[in-house]
Scaffold this active site. Structure first.
Site, PDB file in Angstrom:
ATOM      1  N   ASP A 100       2.154  -7.960  -0.359  1.00 25.60           N
ATOM      2  CA  ASP A 100       1.613  -6.803  -0.444  1.00 25.60           C
ATOM      3  C   ASP A 100       2.457  -5.746  -1.446  1.00 25.60           C
ATOM      4  O   ASP A 100       3.294  -6.210  -2.069  1.00 25.60           O
ATOM      5  CB  ASP A 100       1.937  -6.020   0.936  1.00 25.60           C
ATOM      6  N   ASP A 160      -7.874  -1.513   2.659  1.00 28.10           N
ATOM      7  CA  ASP A 160      -8.018  -1.815   3.690  1.00 28.10           C
ATOM      8  C   ASP A 160      -9.481  -1.820   4.208  1.00 28.10           C
ATOM      9  O   ASP A 160      -9.894  -0.729   4.225  1.00 28.10           O
ATOM     10  CB  ASP A 160      -7.151  -1.433   4.827  1.00 28.10           C
TER      11      ASP A 160
END
Ligand code: GAL
Length: 672
Positions: free
Chosen positions: A403, A483
């Site tokens: 990430d 997301d």
């Protein structure tokens, strides 16, 4: 006109007694049917359930929502006026949300607030509704993405011609329906036709096959160094040579037998077809534990998903210790004296967990961040990349999701960073790009040095057009977006943004539009996906045609028949796993209908007719040239697994009847 008629007409038009004026408050209507980008519609509360507050002023009445939001109300001429105040809710202080409020009457824009920001005083609106049949209250994103867009319609009310309520509605059908036929009792092998492994790396491949059990397995022409377990169909071992092998997989049960070719490429490239599996984030969020991961692995097998090719079990954030964990299991020393990461107490033995997952013929994935902290505030890899890559290899990790969170702070030279901080770097090009690419190359290089294959997924939301350089960082897939959430707005916006990256997809390089949001999801707060059934068919069809990594985000122990039907259609999966590795793109747009086309290895073409609109699409489609097909074609419905038409593309047409927010997912096979 007679005196009597005149009297009656004046009486009615004066709105006397029968038609008295009355006020209907928006918060008195059923707001639960609204669609919105996040959370639940708030009745006299914000979307987070707090008192409505705009620019310091508290309001008792109103509708708290989240962009992108839509509420439809049937008026049928019964309302004369709508008035309200609109603004962003103060509960998102510290962020920078922006929205635009819009009002549509019979699909025509009646009013717009212009872009509003947090702290703007509530803006008044008053529109005449005379003669209008259907009203829509919309909150659109203000141009910077629908993040933190908590929006309020306050003191909102209708003046009506005497009616005491109005009906809200949602035009998208909500009854689930199953299209996928059940697998046959006879064996059928569903694994992809190609598999990549690096010479010398541990080989692990479980033959995916449906059909009655017991079933036995065999493989012809297996390369030296590999062996198959005839009971489970799990192939293990190591291949020393750099070479391509043509293997024949076989499955047999009491009802019959089946075989399928598998090309094993022992070379540099891995992930020759998109990853298929499960990830803990969309269902468990930070509540993940080794026990839940083991149960997910068991459920993947027990539910039969494994027989359709699903095989990764990926642990997302929160297996590490956290810097501010209220939960005692998160409080502990991040690393040992040599810098090797320690797992939190919910993951007592990662190697053991890896062995358990591998024992089922499945693969294990893990998550980290190149910054000092992950998005959830757990220990990240910054400064300890080498130790982390070594730990992953030692535990048996097969997949890393890496990430971005908190790496923006590293670039800015901050001593410590807020894990929730939006990266301050405009990660677009030039030297910024180099700075943003660096940590991903560093980890990519370290993963390559490990004695096993670790599929590498970059999760930096598409910054710096990651699809252009992800391969150079030795990654096999990369997130192209922020997301996903289980809302129509999220799925639609992500879907519509995929075409730009499509030319970069190929075997071993996949664009990742984020995980699947079907089944029971909720990021630690479980609920059935808010997507309507047709929206779920569209979601899965598009992720299939996009050649996206398919990572199930739901609780595998709570799958209903509808969810299983979505995830076990082998023809839909085969398009995703096609060995040619092309990504489908939109070749024709007709209003709200988009037609995505993907070339397949066998010369056929998959086509998703995706209806992004609120009205059903019914038409006779003729423009086959635009879709790159000609001559006589057989049209196969992939969800129903049956041929539905034979058409001469020069003269004929294809009858389309596609529900609102739904899809028709077909394969065209040329008959010449
Ligand atoms: C986000 C990422 C999510 C999830 C989360 C964990 O940045 O996009 O998929 O991994 O971090 O904190």
């Amino acid at each position: 006109m007679s005196r009597f008629k005149f009297f009656v007409l004046s009486f009615l038009s004066a709105g006397c007694c029968l038609n008295a004026q009355s006020t209907v408050w928006l918060d008195q209507l059923d707001l639960s049917v609204a669609t919105q980008g996040n959370g639940k519609p708030g009745v006299n509360t914000s979307v987070d359930g707090k008192p409505l507050m705009v620019a310091g002023e508290v309001f008792k009445r109103g509708f708290g929502t989240h962009a992108e939001s839509s509420l439809l109300i049937k008026l049928n001429g019964k309302a004369t006026k709508f008035s309200a105040l609109v603004g962003l809710d103060d509960e998102m202080k510290g962020h920078d949300p922006a929205v635009e409020f819009e009002i549509y009457g019979d699909n025509k824009k009646l009013w717009s607030s212009g872009v509003m920001h947090l702290g703007d005083k509530a803006k008044p609106v008053s529109v005449s509704l005379k003669g209008i049949k259907q009203l829509e209250l919309v909150v659109a994103d203000g141009g910077n993405g629908p993040y933190y867009d908590h929006a309020d319609w306050v003191n909102a009310r209708f003046e009506t011609a005497g009616v005491s309520t109005l009906e809200t509605f949602n035009p998208i059908a909500s009854e689930p329906y199953i299209l996928t036929p059940k697998p046959a009792a006879t064996p059928k092998i569903n694994s992809a036709t190609v598999y990549g492994v690096r010479p010398g790396s541990p080989f692990l491949f479980r033959i995916a096959a449906t059909g009655d059990r017991p079933m036995t397995f065999a493989a012809k022409n297996l390369p030296e160094g590999l062996k198959i377990d005839p009971q489970t169909g799990i192939i293990t071992g190591k291949i020393a040579q750099k070479e391509t092998y043509e293997v024949e997989l076989m499955a047999k049960n009491a009802k019959g037998s089946a075989s399928k070719k598998l090309k094993i490429e022992s070379a540099d490239r891995i992930a020759l077809t998109p990853t298929m599996g499960w990830n803990s984030w969309n269902c468990f969020g930070h509540e993940v534990s080794a026990d839940k991961v083991k149960r997910a692995a068991d459920a993947l097998v027990k539910s039969g998903l494994v027989n359709h090719g699903w095989n990764y079990i990926n642990i997302d954030d929160s297996w590490q210790y956290n810097r501010n964990g209220k939960d005692p299991s998160f409080n502990g020393q991040f690393r040992d004296k040599d810098g090797y990461i320690l797992t939190n107490s919910k993951f007592p033995d990662m190697k053991n967990l890896g062995d358990y997952i591998h024992g089922n013929g499945l693969k294990m994935g893990i998550y980290s961040s190149p910054g000092p902290w992950t998005c959830g505030g757990c220990a990240g890899s910054y400064g300890y990349e080498k130790q982390d890559a070594e730990s992953y290899a030692q535990w048996g990790v097969d997949y890393l999701k890496y990430d971005w969170c908190s790496y923006g702070g590293v670039i800015d030279g901050l001593p410590d960073h807020d894990p929730n901080k939006v990266p301050s770097l405009a990660f677009n090009g030039g030297s910024d790009l180099d700075k943003g690419v660096k940590p991903f190359k560093l980890m990519g290089n370290l993963l390559r040095q490990q004695p096993r294959d670790i599929v590498y997924n970059l999760c930096q939301y598409g910054m710096g057009d990651v699809w252009k350089w992800g391969d150079e960082a030795d990654a096999q897939s990369w997130r192209t977006t922020n997301d996903i959430t289980d809302t129509w707005a999220s799925v639609k916006n992500i879907a519509l943004a995929q075409d730009k990256a499509a030319p970069y997809a190929k075997p071993g390089n996949w664009n990742d539009p984020d995980m699947l949001v079907v089944g029971v999801v909720g990021w630690g707060n479980p609920h059935q996906s808010k997507l309507k059934p047709d929206e779920q068919y569209l979601h899965i069809s598009l992720w299939s045609i996009f050649s996206a990594p398919l990572l199930i985000g739901c609780d595998l122990e709570k799958m209903d028949d509808f969810t299983l039907n979505l995830l076990t259609n082998d023809e839909v999966i085969a398009v995703n796993q096609d060995a040619l590795g092309k990504q489908g793109v939109c070749l024709n747009t007709l209003g709200e209908l988009k037609i995505y086309v993907k070339d397949l290895e066998d010369g056929g073409k998959a086509m998703a007719f995706a209806n992004f609109g609120r009205e059903k699409v019914k038409l006779a489609y003729k423009d086959f040239k635009k879709l790159g097909i000609s001559g006589n074609q057989t049209v196969r419905d992939l969800w129903r697994q049956k041929d539905i038409a034979k058409i001469n593309t020069g003269m004929g047409s294809l009858a389309l009847d596609i529900p609102a927010h739904g899809v028709a997912y077909y394969k065209f096979i040329s008959n010449q």
